[in-house]
Design an enzyme around this catalytic site. Structure first.
Site, PDB file in Angstrom:
ATOM      1  N   SER A   1       8.906  10.655  -6.805  1.00  0.00           N
ATOM      2  CA  SER A   1       8.270  11.862  -6.339  1.00  0.00           C
ATOM      3  C   SER A   1       8.316  12.473  -7.302  1.00  0.00           C
ATOM      4  O   SER A   1       7.729  13.618  -6.477  1.00  0.00           O
ATOM      5  CB  SER A   1       8.782  12.146  -4.766  1.00  0.00           C
TER       6      SER A   1
ATOM      7  N   HIS B   1       3.524   5.760  -5.844  1.00  0.00           N
ATOM      8  CA  HIS B   1       4.513   7.018  -5.090  1.00  0.00           C
ATOM      9  C   HIS B   1       3.639   6.900  -3.907  1.00  0.00           C
ATOM     10  O   HIS B   1       2.558   7.210  -3.098  1.00  0.00           O
ATOM     11  CB  HIS B   1       4.438   8.324  -5.635  1.00  0.00           C
TER      12      HIS B   1
ATOM     13  N   GLU C   1      -0.067   7.331  -4.465  1.00  0.00           N
ATOM     14  CA  GLU C   1      -0.247   7.531  -5.354  1.00  0.00           C
ATOM     15  C   GLU C   1       0.159   7.347  -6.537  1.00  0.00           C
ATOM     16  O   GLU C   1       1.368   6.856  -6.707  1.00  0.00           O
ATOM     17  CB  GLU C   1       0.678   9.123  -5.372  1.00  0.00           C
TER      18      GLU C   1
ATOM     19  N   ASN D   1       3.228  16.868  -3.770  1.00  0.00           N
ATOM     20  CA  ASN D   1       4.397  18.297  -3.679  1.00  0.00           C
ATOM     21  C   ASN D   1       3.365  18.996  -4.954  1.00  0.00           C
ATOM     22  O   ASN D   1       4.504  19.434  -4.797  1.00  0.00           O
ATOM     23  CB  ASN D   1       4.782  17.151  -4.411  1.00  0.00           C
TER      24      ASN D   1
END
Length: 488
Positions: free
Chosen positions: A117, A138, A150, A188
């Site tokens: 991540s 991900h 992802e 993120n």
């Protein structure tokens, strides 16, 4: 091409590994689950059997034939077309070691997918003996529930590998957001502003965490406010991700960590898992309450100047007629008080521009139908009760905050949207993929490009520019892509 017969080898039998194994098993794949800790493997097998028995009894009935558990990679069946998915410690050295062993065992036709991540897929690939077979995959926790994946391409990733992993994720019922390797990928990276702006406003002592959470839930229809969410994620985890992204972007102020959160981490106040974070989770702790403006009397006269959709929606929800007013600007006039949707200026600045007239600035919302609360600030506090009465009649709570520029939701969403535009400018992902990622990966009520379209690019740029003029902090520099869109 991947099919249900494609072998899947999941390395790491922790929470993420178990979730990945579950969706692979449910899709009909033979799965090898690898972990050096026998107790972890036994617990994982028991948990997977129980989960699958509830949701996929036909898979559970055949689980002994479909799932194998192994203490080492070289014990797993070595089918050459195996898709290896690692869900191990977030360490380049550990992941490189895992992929080296997997490449040696499965051969050069295997795919090496990393569930990282925060680490660079390009760097993980560079340490692998098969760099062109390394791709990011991900998942989000809990894996069986969260729809987003992802798919991240490193500099060396073979496009055919990316296509195969994309196809595989879709067959597992996931929605894919394609990402070029960059710090934080999409979620993120773009989500940092949700936490960062709230922490900035808290540091200025403009409102309590409970009030800020309520203001963002009410105006943005977020399921949780930023402080509630940080406590749920864990302040230690959230702070570490922020610091990782900040470091990877060469300490860009857009991602700068907060000393407030660092202090909580230092004190061991990680959130729910430790019983205390921004809030206390002790059994006898009272739920925190946001500050509210008590409604006063409804205004005697209501006038509307300009064509602001949000102001028109408020008086429509309140079922109050407004007299059309001439002149420049966009505002409600309630008796002597002027009500404006924030443009990024403080109420005092807006008042000064109007010769000292009382001004109440209200926050922006995402949805006219669903808004339940708005942050408010006033140049003349006595005007707040009248505005609160109007909002209350419209079914909207008024949350008082100090007179900060851009209030709460508007500045937070503008910062998030700005990062989303910057992400497209850098070629990391498309606008559609970013909107999908933020809706599905973080449960946002809309994607940042969707709310930019609803507000207008000019309005978002205006908020950011006013924040820059106030703070002279480069975290508020407007992305060239967003500014260009505002002048088209």
């Amino acid at each position: 091409m991947t099919t249900a017969s494609t072998p899947i080898c999941v390395i790491g039998a922790g929470t993420m590994g178990r979730g990945i194994a579950q969706v692979a098993l449910a899709a009909g794949h033979p799965v090898s689950l690898v972990d050096p800790q026998q107790a972890q493997l036994e617990a994982a097998a028991t948990e997977l059997a129980a989960r699958l028995a509830k949701r996929h009894p036909e898979v559970a009935a055949n689980l002994d034939a479909q799932l194998g558990t192994y203490a080492a990679i070289d014990q797993a069946p070595n089918h050459p077309d195996t898709v290896v998915i690692e869900a191990v410690l977030e360490s380049l050295e550990v992941k490189a070691s895992v992929f080296a062993a997997a490449a040696k065992h499965f051969g050069d036709r295997c795919i090496l997918a990393t569930n990282t991540s925060s680490l660079s897929v390009t760097e993980i690939a560079a340490r692998s003996p098969l760099p062109d077979r390394v791709v990011g995959l991900h998942f989000f926790n809990p894996v069986p529930v969260m729809k987003l994946v992802e798919v991240v391409t490193g500099l060396q990733t073979d496009p055919q590998v990316t296509d195969r992993i994309d196809e595989l994720a879709v067959t597992w019922g996931k929605q894919v957001a394609r990402v070029k390797n960059a710090p934080g990928f999409i979620v993120n990276r773009v989500a940092r502003g949700f936490y960062g702006e709230a922490l900035r406003v808290l540091q200025e002592q403009a409102a309590s965490p409970a009030t800020l959470d309520a203001a963002l839930r009410g105006a943005g229809q977020f399921r949780m406010g930023p402080f509630e969410l940080m406590d749920l994620i864990g302040n230690d985890v959230n702070a570490a991700v922020t610091r990782s992204v900040w470091t990877a972007f060469n300490f860009d102020p857009r991602f700068e960590p907060s000393r407030i959160q660092d202090e909580l981490v230092s004190a061991g106040r990680y959130g729910r898992k430790r019983g205390h974070g921004f809030y206390s989770y002790a059994e006898d702790a009272a739920p925190p309450s946001p500050a509210l403006v008590s409604p006063g009397d409804l205004p005697g006269t209501v006038g509307l100047r300009g064509q602001c959709g949000q102001l028109k929606a408020i008086i429509s929800r309140a079922d109050i007629a407004a007299e059309p007013l001439n002149g420049d600007g966009t505002e409600l006039v309630l008796d002597e008080a002027i009500v404006m949707v924030t443009r990024g200026l403080t109420a005092h600045a807006e008042s000064a521009a109007r010769g000292g007239a009382p001004v109440v600035v209200i926050d922006r919302w995402i949805s006219a139908e669903n808004a339940t609360g708005l942050a408010v600030a006033a140049s003349h506090p006595e005007a707040l009760s009248t505005v609160a009465a109007l909002l209350d009649r419209a079914g909207i709570h008024a949350y008082p905050v100090d007179d900060v520029p851009g209030l709460i939701a508007a500045r937070t969403l503008a910062v998030i949207a700005n990062e989303a535009w910057e992400t497209t400018l850098h070629g990391v992902a498309t606008a559609d993929d970013i909107d999908v990622a933020m809706r599905l990966g973080t449960n946002y009520p809309a994607g940042p490009f969707e709310w930019t379209a609803a507000w207008g690019t000019g309005a978002v740029v205006g908020i950011l520019d006013r924040l820059w003029e106030t703070y002279h902090d480069t975290r508020y520099r407007t992305s060239r892509a967003l500014r260009d869109a505002a002048v088209v």
